[in-house]
Design a protein around this motif. Structure first.
Motif, PDB file in Angstrom:
ATOM      1  N   PHE A   1      72.897  -7.929  26.569  1.00 23.03           N
ATOM      2  CA  PHE A   1      73.463  -8.909  25.638  1.00 23.03           C
ATOM      3  C   PHE A   1      72.433  -9.309  24.586  1.00 23.03           C
ATOM      4  CE2 PHE A   1      76.775 -10.586  28.818  1.00 23.03           C
ATOM      5  CZ  PHE A   1      77.783  -9.858  28.223  1.00 23.03           C
ATOM      6  N   LYS A   2      71.201  -9.533  25.023  1.00 19.17           N
ATOM      7  CA  LYS A   2      70.140  -9.919  24.081  1.00 19.17           C
ATOM      8  C   LYS A   2      69.913  -8.836  23.030  1.00 19.17           C
ATOM      9  CE  LYS A   2      67.388 -12.834  27.159  1.00 19.17           C
ATOM     10  NZ  LYS A   2      66.088 -12.921  27.844  1.00 19.17           N
ATOM     11  N   LEU A   3      69.985  -7.570  23.437  1.00 16.93           N
ATOM     12  CA  LEU A   3      69.778  -6.466  22.506  1.00 16.93           C
ATOM     13  C   LEU A   3      70.953  -6.305  21.537  1.00 16.93           C
ATOM     14  CD1 LEU A   3      68.301  -3.795  24.942  1.00 16.93           C
ATOM     15  CD2 LEU A   3      67.091  -4.908  23.067  1.00 16.93           C
ATOM     16  N   LYS A   4      72.171  -6.428  22.062  1.00 11.67           N
ATOM     17  CA  LYS A   4      73.350  -6.169  21.238  1.00 11.67           C
ATOM     18  C   LYS A   4      73.711  -7.357  20.344  1.00 11.67           C
ATOM     19  CE  LYS A   4      77.905  -4.129  21.282  1.00 11.67           C
ATOM     20  NZ  LYS A   4      78.758  -3.232  22.005  1.00 11.67           N
ATOM     21  N   TYR A   5      73.590  -8.573  20.863  1.00 10.29           N
ATOM     22  CA  TYR A   5      74.008  -9.762  20.125  1.00 10.29           C
ATOM     23  C   TYR A   5      72.789 -10.611  19.795  1.00 10.29           C
ATOM     24  CZ  TYR A   5      78.422  -8.180  22.052  1.00 10.29           C
ATOM     25  OH  TYR A   5      79.504  -7.417  22.399  1.00 10.29           O
ATOM     26  N   LYS A   6      72.015 -10.132  18.835  1.00 10.53           N
ATOM     27  CA  LYS A   6      70.754 -10.800  18.495  1.00 10.53           C
ATOM     28  C   LYS A   6      70.974 -12.161  17.832  1.00 10.53           C
ATOM     29  CE  LYS A   6      68.374  -6.409  18.043  1.00 10.53           C
ATOM     30  NZ  LYS A   6      69.425  -5.457  18.273  1.00 10.53           N
TER      31      LYS A   6
ATOM     32  N   ARG B   1      70.435  -1.796  28.323  1.00 11.33           N
ATOM     33  CA  ARG B   1      69.074  -2.138  28.740  1.00 11.33           C
ATOM     34  C   ARG B   1      68.433  -1.050  29.598  1.00 11.33           C
ATOM     35  NH1 ARG B   1      64.476  -2.893  29.966  1.00 11.33           N
ATOM     36  NH2 ARG B   1      63.479  -4.839  30.517  1.00 11.33           N
ATOM     37  N   ALA B   2      69.208  -0.396  30.413  1.00 11.86           N
ATOM     38  CA  ALA B   2      68.648   0.573  31.359  1.00 11.86           C
ATOM     39  C   ALA B   2      68.171   1.870  30.699  1.00 11.86           C
ATOM     40  CB  ALA B   2      69.666   0.889  32.446  1.00 11.86           C
ATOM     41  N   LEU B   3      68.504   2.094  29.440  1.00  7.96           N
ATOM     42  CA  LEU B   3      68.000   3.305  28.779  1.00  7.96           C
ATOM     43  C   LEU B   3      66.478   3.290  28.714  1.00  7.96           C
ATOM     44  CD1 LEU B   3      70.391   4.088  25.806  1.00  7.96           C
ATOM     45  CD2 LEU B   3      70.024   5.405  27.880  1.00  7.96           C
ATOM     46  N   GLU B   4      65.913   2.184  28.284  1.00  8.49           N
ATOM     47  CA  GLU B   4      64.455   1.983  28.230  1.00  8.49           C
ATOM     48  C   GLU B   4      63.687   3.212  27.774  1.00  8.49           C
ATOM     49  OE1 GLU B   4      62.244  -0.158  31.170  1.00  8.49           O
ATOM     50  OE2 GLU B   4      64.078  -1.109  31.899  1.00  8.49           O
ATOM     51  N   MET B   5      64.125   3.794  26.681  1.00 11.59           N
ATOM     52  CA  MET B   5      63.386   4.930  26.134  1.00 11.59           C
ATOM     53  C   MET B   5      62.025   4.478  25.629  1.00 11.59           C
ATOM     54  SD  MET B   5      65.242   7.400  26.629  1.00 11.59           S
ATOM     55  CE  MET B   5      66.736   8.301  26.505  1.00 11.59           C
ATOM     56  N   PRO B   6      60.952   5.178  25.803  1.00 12.91           N
ATOM     57  CA  PRO B   6      60.833   6.487  26.446  1.00 12.91           C
ATOM     58  C   PRO B   6      60.372   6.402  27.898  1.00 12.91           C
ATOM     59  CG  PRO B   6      58.838   6.046  25.221  1.00 12.91           C
ATOM     60  CD  PRO B   6      59.732   4.832  25.059  1.00 12.91           C
ATOM     61  N   ARG B   7      60.379   5.209  28.506  1.00  7.45           N
ATOM     62  CA  ARG B   7      59.895   5.077  29.888  1.00  7.45           C
ATOM     63  C   ARG B   7      60.823   5.754  30.893  1.00  7.45           C
ATOM     64  NH1 ARG B   7      58.322   0.710  32.596  1.00  7.45           N
ATOM     65  NH2 ARG B   7      60.365  -0.222  32.434  1.00  7.45           N
ATOM     66  N   HIS B   8      62.127   5.673  30.657  1.00  8.30           N
ATOM     67  CA  HIS B   8      63.078   6.340  31.548  1.00  8.30           C
ATOM     68  C   HIS B   8      63.288   7.754  31.043  1.00  8.30           C
ATOM     69  CE1 HIS B   8      65.010   2.383  33.205  1.00  8.30           C
ATOM     70  NE2 HIS B   8      63.734   2.510  33.501  1.00  8.30           N
ATOM     71  N   LEU B   9      62.872   8.711  31.848  1.00  6.73           N
ATOM     72  CA  LEU B   9      62.905  10.116  31.444  1.00  6.73           C
ATOM     73  C   LEU B   9      64.202  10.815  31.838  1.00  6.73           C
ATOM     74  CD1 LEU B   9      59.249  10.981  32.493  1.00  6.73           C
ATOM     75  CD2 LEU B   9      60.076  10.284  30.239  1.00  6.73           C
ATOM     76  N   VAL B  10      64.801  10.371  32.941  1.00  8.65           N
ATOM     77  CA  VAL B  10      66.038  10.977  33.444  1.00  8.65           C
ATOM     78  C   VAL B  10      66.958   9.845  33.883  1.00  8.65           C
ATOM     79  CG1 VAL B  10      67.044  12.460  35.233  1.00  8.65           C
ATOM     80  CG2 VAL B  10      64.806  13.016  34.292  1.00  8.65           C
ATOM     81  N   ILE B  11      68.206   9.885  33.423  1.00 11.87           N
ATOM     82  CA  ILE B  11      69.222   8.933  33.893  1.00 11.87           C
ATOM     83  C   ILE B  11      70.290   9.761  34.596  1.00 11.87           C
ATOM     84  CG2 ILE B  11      70.908   7.158  33.275  1.00 11.87           C
ATOM     85  CD1 ILE B  11      68.129   6.212  32.615  1.00 11.87           C
ATOM     86  N   PHE B  12      70.474   9.512  35.877  1.00  9.44           N
ATOM     87  CA  PHE B  12      71.392  10.292  36.706  1.00  9.44           C
ATOM     88  C   PHE B  12      72.805   9.720  36.680  1.00  9.44           C
ATOM     89  CE2 PHE B  12      67.264  11.032  38.765  1.00  9.44           C
ATOM     90  CZ  PHE B  12      67.292  12.403  38.944  1.00  9.44           C
ATOM     91  N   SER B  13      73.760  10.586  36.952  1.00 10.12           N
ATOM     92  CA  SER B  13      75.108  10.150  37.316  1.00 10.12           C
ATOM     93  C   SER B  13      75.147  10.192  38.843  1.00 10.12           C
ATOM     94  CB  SER B  13      76.160  11.093  36.731  1.00 10.12           C
ATOM     95  OG  SER B  13      76.108  12.352  37.381  1.00 10.12           O
ATOM     96  N   PRO B  14      76.124   9.541  39.461  1.00  9.80           N
ATOM     97  CA  PRO B  14      76.223   9.641  40.932  1.00  9.80           C
ATOM     98  C   PRO B  14      76.332  11.106  41.383  1.00  9.80           C
ATOM     99  CG  PRO B  14      77.635   7.877  40.149  1.00  9.80           C
ATOM    100  CD  PRO B  14      77.113   8.586  38.922  1.00  9.80           C
TER     101      PRO B  14
ATOM    102  N   ILE C   1      70.649  -8.548  35.732  1.00  9.27           N
ATOM    103  CA  ILE C   1      69.520  -8.577  34.788  1.00  9.27           C
ATOM    104  C   ILE C   1      69.801  -7.639  33.624  1.00  9.27           C
ATOM    105  CG2 ILE C   1      67.072  -8.015  34.496  1.00  9.27           C
ATOM    106  CD1 ILE C   1      66.754  -8.952  37.464  1.00  9.27           C
ATOM    107  N   ASP C   2      70.320  -6.440  33.909  1.00 10.92           N
ATOM    108  CA  ASP C   2      70.649  -5.503  32.836  1.00 10.92           C
ATOM    109  C   ASP C   2      71.723  -6.078  31.912  1.00 10.92           C
ATOM    110  OD1 ASP C   2      68.804  -3.663  33.642  1.00 10.92           O
ATOM    111  OD2 ASP C   2      70.236  -2.299  34.565  1.00 10.92           O
ATOM    112  N   VAL C   3      72.704  -6.779  32.479  1.00  3.39           N
ATOM    113  CA  VAL C   3      73.752  -7.395  31.664  1.00  3.39           C
ATOM    114  C   VAL C   3      73.123  -8.400  30.698  1.00  3.39           C
ATOM    115  CG1 VAL C   3      75.783  -8.891  31.689  1.00  3.39           C
ATOM    116  CG2 VAL C   3      75.569  -7.071  33.383  1.00  3.39           C
TER     117      VAL C   3
END
Length: 162
Positions: A122-127, A80-93, A116-118
């Motif tokens: 789930f909704k995206l993966k297990y339609k 869920r957190a990918l949210e392309m194309p709204r999320h432009l950069v996803i950081f690692s710690p 919320i992301d979980v």
């Protein structure tokens, strides 16, 4: 709501203003850093501008999704957190800490699971609403709860001005 309670709300142009002589004790960026472009981070030096806007000992608190989790790997393109194309950069710690340390901050890193992301992943993966998918969702959720540290999908960095 924030301004009605006496809090100051500003946008990024404030940090670049030559009129900026206000120093803050705290700047927060909850669910904002992932929307910054590479240009804003590298060329415009947004984190340096924030560093310069903090009082000595002031803190910048950033919460953002992190791709470096088993949870992100589990859901892959359905995370869920990918949210392309709204999320432009996803950081690692490590990458967010490195960027902030290079600007002069000392950093403390904390990760946690976003319920919320979980749910949304789930909704995206297990339609399909099947018994098999319900069992897989339950077992995956149990694994996420048991191994929260490895599955943490949210990164919080507290960056302190030296």
């Amino acid at each position: 709501i924030a301004t009605s309670k006496g809090h100051t709300m500003i946008d990024k142009s404030f940090f670049y203003s030559s009129q900026n002589n206000i120093k803050f004790d705290l700047i927060t960026m909850f669910q904002v850093a992932e929307h910054l472009s590479v240009q804003e981070i590298i060329e415009e030096n947004i984190f340096s501008a924030m560093y310069n806007s903090l009082a000595p000992g002031g803190q910048l608190v950033i919460e953002t999704p992190t791709y470096e989790s088993d949870y992100a790997k589990e859901f892959k393109s359905d995370w869920r957190a990918l949210e392309m194309p709204r999320h432009l950069v996803i950081f690692s710690p490590e990458s967010l800490s490195k960027v902030l340390n290079e600007k002069g901050f000392t950093t403390y890193v904390h990760t946690r699971v976003s319920p919320i992301d979980v749910r949304e992943s789930f909704k995206l993966k297990y339609k399909e609403n099947t018994i098999k998918n319900k069992i897989i969702q339950f077992l995956t959720a149990a694994k996420i709860v048991i191994f929260q540290k490895k599955n943490s999908s949210l990164l919080t960095v507290i960056a302190t001005k030296s």
